[in-house]
Design an enzyme around this catalytic site. Structure first.
Site, PDB file in Angstrom:
ATOM      1  N   ASP A 143     -80.196 -30.804 -25.494  1.00 48.41           N
ATOM      2  CA  ASP A 143     -80.813 -32.127 -25.689  1.00 48.41           C
ATOM      3  C   ASP A 143     -82.346 -32.095 -25.651  1.00 48.41           C
ATOM      4  O   ASP A 143     -82.991 -33.121 -25.865  1.00 48.41           O
ATOM      5  CB  ASP A 143     -80.278 -33.118 -24.633  1.00 48.41           C
ATOM      6  N   GLY A 157     -75.922 -29.175 -12.092  1.00 47.83           N
ATOM      7  CA  GLY A 157     -75.257 -29.910 -13.177  1.00 47.83           C
ATOM      8  C   GLY A 157     -74.495 -29.036 -14.146  1.00 47.83           C
ATOM      9  O   GLY A 157     -74.484 -29.308 -15.338  1.00 47.83           O
ATOM     10  N   THR A 158     -73.876 -28.011 -13.633  1.00 46.94           N
ATOM     11  CA  THR A 158     -73.072 -27.146 -14.514  1.00 46.94           C
ATOM     12  C   THR A 158     -71.767 -26.751 -13.838  1.00 46.94           C
ATOM     13  O   THR A 158     -71.741 -26.512 -12.630  1.00 46.94           O
ATOM     14  CB  THR A 158     -73.854 -25.878 -14.940  1.00 46.94           C
ATOM     15  N   HIS A 171     -78.394 -21.923 -25.089  1.00 48.00           N
ATOM     16  CA  HIS A 171     -77.468 -22.296 -26.158  1.00 48.00           C
ATOM     17  C   HIS A 171     -78.206 -22.924 -27.342  1.00 48.00           C
ATOM     18  O   HIS A 171     -77.651 -23.737 -28.064  1.00 48.00           O
ATOM     19  CB  HIS A 171     -76.381 -23.228 -25.617  1.00 48.00           C
ATOM     20  N   PRO A 185     -73.082 -37.761 -22.243  1.00 47.13           N
ATOM     21  CA  PRO A 185     -71.914 -37.268 -21.497  1.00 47.13           C
ATOM     22  C   PRO A 185     -71.905 -35.750 -21.398  1.00 47.13           C
ATOM     23  O   PRO A 185     -72.416 -35.068 -22.294  1.00 47.13           O
ATOM     24  CB  PRO A 185     -70.725 -37.758 -22.347  1.00 47.13           C
ATOM     25  N   ASP A 186     -71.382 -35.211 -20.294  1.00 45.38           N
ATOM     26  CA  ASP A 186     -71.235 -33.757 -20.189  1.00 45.38           C
ATOM     27  C   ASP A 186     -69.928 -33.358 -20.876  1.00 45.38           C
ATOM     28  O   ASP A 186     -69.291 -34.179 -21.552  1.00 45.38           O
ATOM     29  CB  ASP A 186     -71.317 -33.304 -18.721  1.00 45.38           C
ATOM     30  N   PHE A 187     -69.517 -32.112 -20.738  1.00 45.81           N
ATOM     31  CA  PHE A 187     -68.258 -31.670 -21.345  1.00 45.81           C
ATOM     32  C   PHE A 187     -67.062 -32.035 -20.484  1.00 45.81           C
ATOM     33  O   PHE A 187     -66.090 -32.600 -20.956  1.00 45.81           O
ATOM     34  CB  PHE A 187     -68.262 -30.140 -21.483  1.00 45.81           C
ATOM     35  N   ARG A 188     -67.167 -31.646 -19.194  1.00 46.89           N
ATOM     36  CA  ARG A 188     -65.939 -31.541 -18.419  1.00 46.89           C
ATOM     37  C   ARG A 188     -65.713 -32.582 -17.326  1.00 46.89           C
ATOM     38  O   ARG A 188     -64.690 -32.515 -16.655  1.00 46.89           O
ATOM     39  CB  ARG A 188     -65.837 -30.125 -17.817  1.00 46.89           C
ATOM     40  N   ASN A 223     -78.428 -26.780 -21.929  1.00 42.82           N
ATOM     41  CA  ASN A 223     -78.449 -28.040 -22.673  1.00 42.82           C
ATOM     42  C   ASN A 223     -79.141 -27.920 -24.021  1.00 42.82           C
ATOM     43  O   ASN A 223     -80.058 -27.125 -24.193  1.00 42.82           O
ATOM     44  CB  ASN A 223     -79.106 -29.136 -21.826  1.00 42.82           C
TER      45      ASN A 223
HETATM   46  P1  CNA Z   1     -69.853 -29.175 -17.991  1.00 44.38           P
HETATM   47  O1  CNA Z   1     -68.854 -28.098 -18.102  1.00 44.38           O
HETATM   48  O2  CNA Z   1     -69.507 -30.489 -18.586  1.00 44.38           O
HETATM   49  O3  CNA Z   1     -70.192 -29.360 -16.444  1.00 44.38           O
HETATM   50  C1  CNA Z   1     -71.039 -30.354 -15.977  1.00 44.38           C
HETATM   51  C2  CNA Z   1     -71.039 -30.293 -14.456  1.00 44.38           C
HETATM   52  O4  CNA Z   1     -72.006 -31.194 -13.972  1.00 44.38           O
HETATM   53  C3  CNA Z   1     -69.707 -30.660 -13.825  1.00 44.38           C
HETATM   54  O5  CNA Z   1     -69.415 -29.732 -12.823  1.00 44.38           O
HETATM   55  C4  CNA Z   1     -69.964 -32.059 -13.242  1.00 44.38           C
HETATM   56  O6  CNA Z   1     -69.223 -32.293 -12.064  1.00 44.38           O
HETATM   57  C5  CNA Z   1     -71.432 -32.005 -12.942  1.00 44.38           C
HETATM   58  N1  CNA Z   1     -72.131 -33.277 -13.019  1.00 44.38           N
HETATM   59  C6  CNA Z   1     -72.050 -34.235 -13.970  1.00 44.38           C
HETATM   60  N2  CNA Z   1     -72.927 -35.232 -13.737  1.00 44.38           N
HETATM   61  C7  CNA Z   1     -73.583 -34.895 -12.588  1.00 44.38           C
HETATM   62  C8  CNA Z   1     -74.611 -35.505 -11.812  1.00 44.38           C
HETATM   63  N3  CNA Z   1     -75.175 -36.657 -12.197  1.00 44.38           N
HETATM   64  N4  CNA Z   1     -75.022 -34.890 -10.689  1.00 44.38           N
HETATM   65  C9  CNA Z   1     -74.474 -33.713 -10.280  1.00 44.38           C
HETATM   66  N5  CNA Z   1     -73.505 -33.088 -10.974  1.00 44.38           N
HETATM   67  C10 CNA Z   1     -73.069 -33.660 -12.118  1.00 44.38           C
HETATM   68  O7  CNA Z   1     -71.264 -28.727 -18.636  1.00 44.38           O
HETATM   69  P2  CNA Z   1     -71.956 -27.296 -18.596  1.00 44.38           P
HETATM   70  O8  CNA Z   1     -73.378 -27.528 -18.904  1.00 44.38           O
HETATM   71  O9  CNA Z   1     -71.600 -26.525 -17.406  1.00 44.38           O
HETATM   72  O10 CNA Z   1     -71.252 -26.589 -19.837  1.00 44.38           O
HETATM   73  C11 CNA Z   1     -71.947 -25.833 -20.711  1.00 44.38           C
HETATM   74  C12 CNA Z   1     -71.977 -26.451 -22.109  1.00 44.38           C
HETATM   75  C13 CNA Z   1     -72.147 -27.940 -22.092  1.00 44.38           C
HETATM   76  C14 CNA Z   1     -73.188 -25.969 -22.845  1.00 44.38           C
HETATM   77  O11 CNA Z   1     -72.784 -25.189 -23.919  1.00 44.38           O
HETATM   78  C15 CNA Z   1     -73.938 -27.213 -23.346  1.00 44.38           C
HETATM   79  O12 CNA Z   1     -74.471 -27.010 -24.609  1.00 44.38           O
HETATM   80  C16 CNA Z   1     -72.915 -28.259 -23.356  1.00 44.38           C
HETATM   81  N6  CNA Z   1     -73.371 -29.677 -23.302  1.00 44.38           N
HETATM   82  C17 CNA Z   1     -74.680 -29.998 -23.291  1.00 44.38           C
HETATM   83  C18 CNA Z   1     -75.065 -31.333 -23.229  1.00 44.38           C
HETATM   84  C19 CNA Z   1     -76.534 -31.648 -23.226  1.00 44.38           C
HETATM   85  O13 CNA Z   1     -77.316 -30.975 -23.882  1.00 44.38           O
HETATM   86  N7  CNA Z   1     -76.939 -32.677 -22.469  1.00 44.38           N
HETATM   87  C20 CNA Z   1     -74.105 -32.335 -23.173  1.00 44.38           C
HETATM   88  C21 CNA Z   1     -72.741 -31.967 -23.192  1.00 44.38           C
HETATM   89  C22 CNA Z   1     -72.391 -30.627 -23.253  1.00 44.38           C
END
Ligand code: CNA
Length: 270
Positions: free
Chosen positions: A110, A199-200, A127, A34-37, A108
């Protein structure tokens, strides 16, 4: 949408053009992380069980000192090794193989870019990552095998000073690795043709500020479910917005570049 992706393909096809990626959690959601937001599915909407005062606390260094359990509950679920790269990660790898990759800046933790075969010299883990672990008090290193062993029964604790140990992922309140600043100095002062942001939500600084610093002669592309950051606040005429799923866009992009079979082969080989 196809026309816009064609524009990106046309740029990438040109000799000597290289792409710089700026990616976030959204490129790994299709892997099951899962992402954060994202509303409903994001970590922040599902953190009630950790009883946090506010969602970011799970990655806050001061909160971790007082209550490391919340982070370790989440770390257990997200620990690398349980997930495989997405099509998007393999697209970055393919750009490397085609000598089209300038750099991949990732937020990320991961390590899926590495798992997809992107070489260390191209990756900037802004990060940090789970690759190494240190005591938050005396900075002594703990081997990953030892950390994983301790995680099974308790909060990993330093053998020397009994302080808590955490993986080297950057928490809110901590400095980014020097490599982030060094590479950005290098990259932003040299030729950058194509900046592909994907994806951010562009909410976490200083990373979120990078697309705004990209020179005006570089084409910026946003592949994301929502328009965000500098693409929203200060859009440029030359920006290309692809508000779609990351995997879908690179699938089409690979097709237009004639890379489809190679991309599929990479995904299949896993
Ligand atoms: P965020 O703030 O959760 O944003 C994610 C963005 O991606 C959002 O705008 C979503 O709409 C968009 N999104 C989600 N899925 C998809 C998809 N399949 N296709 C297109 N767009 C999509 O996450 P950010 O990375 O911007 O925030 C930064 C944080 C999140 C960092 O410090 C990371 O360490 C942290 N994080 C990392 C992971 C990981 O390593 N996979 C997971 C969760 C959080």
């Amino acid at each position: 949408m196809e026309k816009k992706i064609q524009k990106v393909a046309d740029i990438l096809k040109k000799d000597d053009v290289k792409v710089t990626f700026f990616v976030g959690a959204g490129i790994s959601t299709s892997c099951g992380i899962p992402d954060f937001r994202s509303p409903k599915t994001g970590l922040y909407s599902n953190l009630k069980r950790l009883q946090l005062p506010y969602p970011e606390a799970v990655f806050d260094i001061d909160y971790f000192r007082r209550n490391p359990k919340a982070f370790y509950t989440l770390a257990e679920e997200l620990y690398p090794g349980k997930f495989v790269p997405s099509k998007f990660h393999y697209f970055i790898r393919l750009c490397q193989d085609k000598k089209k990759l300038k750099r991949c800046y990732t937020q990320n933790i991961d390590t899926l870019e590495r798992l997809a075969g992107v070489k260390d010299e191209f990756i900037v883990e802004a990060h940090g990552s789970f690759a190494k672990n240190h005591c938050i008090d005396c900075d002594a290193e703990m081997e990953t095998e030892e950390l994983k062993k301790q995680m099974k029964s308790k909060i990993p604790t330093c053998a020397k000073c009994k302080g808590y140990v955490k993986p080297d992922i950057v928490f809110f309140g901590e400095a980014l690795p020097p490599k982030f600043f060094d590479r950005w100095d290098e990259d932003s002062s040299s030729k950058m043709d194509l900046a592909l942001v994907a994806g951010t939500s562009l909410a976490v600084y200083p990373f979120a500020g990078l697309p705004a610093e990209v020179s005006k002669d570089c084409t910026r592309v946003l592949i994301n479910r929502e328009q965000c950051g500098d693409f929203k606040a200060n859009p440029r005429k030359s920006d290309i917005l692809l508000l779609e799923s990351c995997d879908k866009v690179v699938e089409q992009l690979a097709k237009l570049l004639g890379w489809e079979e190679e991309l599929d082969a990479l995904v299949e080989q896993g």
